[in-house]
Every structure is written in structure tokens, then in C-alpha cells.
Design a protein around this motif. Structure first.
Motif, short mmCIF file in Angstrom:
data_model
loop_
_atom_site.label_atom_id
_atom_site.label_comp_id
_atom_site.label_asym_id
_atom_site.label_seq_id
_atom_site.Cartn_x
_atom_site.Cartn_y
_atom_site.Cartn_z
N LEU A 180 -78.31 14.76 72.46
CA LEU A 180 -77.99 16.12 71.89
C LEU A 180 -78.22 16.37 70.46
O LEU A 180 -78.90 17.32 69.99
N HIS A 181 -77.86 15.43 69.63
CA HIS A 181 -78.02 15.46 68.11
C HIS A 181 -79.56 15.57 67.95
O HIS A 181 -79.94 16.32 66.91
N LEU A 182 -80.43 14.73 68.60
CA LEU A 182 -81.65 14.60 68.10
C LEU A 182 -82.37 16.05 68.45
O LEU A 182 -83.21 16.76 67.84
N ALA A 183 -82.00 16.63 69.60
CA ALA A 183 -82.40 17.90 70.19
C ALA A 183 -82.22 18.82 69.05
O ALA A 183 -82.90 19.79 68.56
N LYS A 184 -80.84 18.94 68.81
CA LYS A 184 -80.32 20.12 67.90
C LYS A 184 -81.04 19.92 66.52
O LYS A 184 -81.44 20.95 65.88
N SER A 185 -81.53 18.77 66.05
CA SER A 185 -82.09 18.70 64.72
C SER A 185 -83.38 19.13 64.85
O SER A 185 -84.11 19.75 64.15
N GLU A 186 -84.26 18.68 66.05
CA GLU A 186 -85.66 19.49 66.34
C GLU A 186 -85.64 20.73 66.34
O GLU A 186 -86.47 21.41 65.86
N LYS A 231 -76.20 13.32 82.57
CA LYS A 231 -74.95 13.17 83.10
C LYS A 231 -75.00 11.79 83.41
O LYS A 231 -73.85 11.07 83.53
N ASP A 232 -75.97 11.09 83.90
CA ASP A 232 -76.00 9.74 84.24
C ASP A 232 -76.13 8.83 82.93
O ASP A 232 -76.00 7.49 82.90
N GLU A 233 -76.21 9.21 81.77
CA GLU A 233 -76.35 8.32 80.48
C GLU A 233 -74.98 8.04 79.81
O GLU A 233 -73.99 8.89 80.10
N SER A 234 -75.03 7.24 79.25
CA SER A 234 -73.68 6.84 78.38
C SER A 234 -73.32 7.85 77.42
O SER A 234 -73.86 8.85 77.15
N ASP A 235 -71.94 8.08 77.13
CA ASP A 235 -71.67 9.15 76.23
C ASP A 235 -72.39 9.03 74.66
O ASP A 235 -72.98 10.22 74.28
N SER A 236 -72.60 7.85 74.50
CA SER A 236 -73.23 7.40 73.10
C SER A 236 -74.74 7.92 73.26
O SER A 236 -75.28 8.64 72.17
N VAL A 237 -75.39 7.65 74.22
CA VAL A 237 -76.82 8.03 74.43
C VAL A 237 -76.87 9.74 74.64
O VAL A 237 -77.57 10.35 74.04
N ALA A 238 -76.09 10.26 75.69
CA ALA A 238 -76.27 11.43 75.46
C ALA A 238 -75.92 12.37 74.29
O ALA A 238 -76.64 13.35 73.85
N GLN A 239 -74.96 11.75 73.49
CA GLN A 239 -74.53 12.62 72.29
C GLN A 239 -75.64 12.57 71.26
O GLN A 239 -76.02 13.32 70.50
N GLN A 255 -65.64 22.88 75.52
CA GLN A 255 -65.07 23.45 74.26
C GLN A 255 -64.35 22.70 73.36
O GLN A 255 -63.46 21.67 73.83
N GLY A 256 -64.43 22.80 72.16
CA GLY A 256 -63.17 22.15 71.19
C GLY A 256 -63.39 20.60 70.87
O GLY A 256 -62.45 20.28 70.45
N THR A 257 -64.37 20.13 71.37
CA THR A 257 -64.34 18.61 71.22
C THR A 257 -66.01 18.14 71.00
O THR A 257 -66.63 18.83 71.81
N ASN A 258 -66.19 17.24 70.52
CA ASN A 258 -67.53 16.33 70.67
C ASN A 258 -67.65 15.49 71.86
O ASN A 258 -68.77 15.12 72.30
N ASP A 259 -66.38 15.40 72.47
CA ASP A 259 -66.50 14.41 73.80
C ASP A 259 -66.85 15.39 75.04
O ASP A 259 -66.04 16.03 75.54
N ILE A 260 -67.97 15.37 75.50
CA ILE A 260 -68.51 16.25 76.46
C ILE A 260 -68.01 15.43 77.88
O ILE A 260 -68.10 14.34 78.09
N ASN A 261 -67.50 16.09 78.80
CA ASN A 261 -67.07 15.87 80.19
C ASN A 261 -68.46 15.29 80.89
O ASN A 261 -68.79 16.23 81.78
N TRP A 262 -68.81 14.20 80.84
CA TRP A 262 -70.17 13.79 81.53
C TRP A 262 -69.89 13.37 82.98
O TRP A 262 -70.72 13.22 83.76
#
Length: 122
Positions: free
Chosen positions: A110-116, A99-107, A12-19
Motif C-alpha cells: 500500500l505504501h509503494l502504491a501510494k508513493s507511485e 487479504k492473504d498477505e502478511s500485514d507487513s507485506v500488505a502495508q 478507519q483511525g489506524t494503520n492496522d488494517i483488518n486483513w
């Protein structure tokens, strides 16, 4: 603070997910939290989903897989909306896949999935 609360606070409260979460189990933590709050025995949960008590225990501990067909009967016995359980289950799957992806790839994923999802809201 419960395992569920810890998982939610880390998201919660952040765009930085604890991967660093090895296997996210927000769903199972929430089920256990509600079961204990309502004083429901594992045997009752097992009966509701059609498994024996030892199998239910393994499911709740994350040793055996959680199945889609468990959502409706568990939501009923726990007196919550099944969409809450389905959302947690889906979130766990997303976290475990990325979980095994870098933060930038995971983010970005997620952005692409949300857009779809926003483009095709079925």
C-alpha cells in the motif's frame, strides 16, 4: 450498525488494517444501505443497470461480479457522487488482492502504491 459502517470502522483511525475480511464488500454494503434509506426497490436498481431483478439481487449479495459500467447509473439513482462508489469499489479490490498477505507485506504494498500514485497522479 450496517455492514458498511462495520467495514469502514475496521479501516478507519489506524494503520492496522483488518486483513481478516474474507471478501470485502464495502461498496455493496453502501449501495444496499442507500437503497434501503431511499426506499428504492431492487427492481428499480436492476432496471437502472440493465439486468433483471434476480441478477441484481445476486450482484448486491456479492454472488455475481460488480462491473465498472454499473457505477454511473447506480450513483444517479442513489443520488451520490460516482467517485464515492468508485472509491469503495477500488478499496474492495485492493483489500481482496492483499487479504492473504502478511500485514507487513500488505502495508508495504500500500505504501509503494501510494508513493507511485503521488509521483504519477494521472
Amino acid at each position: 450498525m450496517s455492514d458498511f459502517d462495520n467495514c469502514v470502522l475496521s479501516l478507519q483511525g489506524t494503520n492496522d488494517i483488518n486483513w481478516s475480511i474474507v471478501n470485502s464488500n464495502m461498496l455493496l454494503a453502501r449501495i444496499k444501505q442507500l437503497r434501503e434509506e431511499l426506499n428504492i426497490q431492487q427492481r428499480q436498481m436492476a432496471d437502472a443497470i440493465g439486468v433483471d431483478a434476480p441478477m441484481y439481487s445476486r450482484i448486491e449479495r456479492g454472488i455475481r461480479p460488480f462491473r465498472d459500467e454499473y457505477i454511473a447509473p447506480m450513483a444517479k439513482i442513489l443520488k451520490i457522487d460516482k467517485d464515492e462508489l468508485r472509491s469503495l469499489w477500488t478499496a474492495d479490490k485492493i483489500i481482496n488482492v492483499t487479504k492473504d498477505e502478511s500485514d507487513s507485506v500488505a502495508q508495504r504494498a500500500l505504501h509503494l502504491a501510494k508513493s507511485e500514485i503521488n509521483t504519477n497522479p494521472d
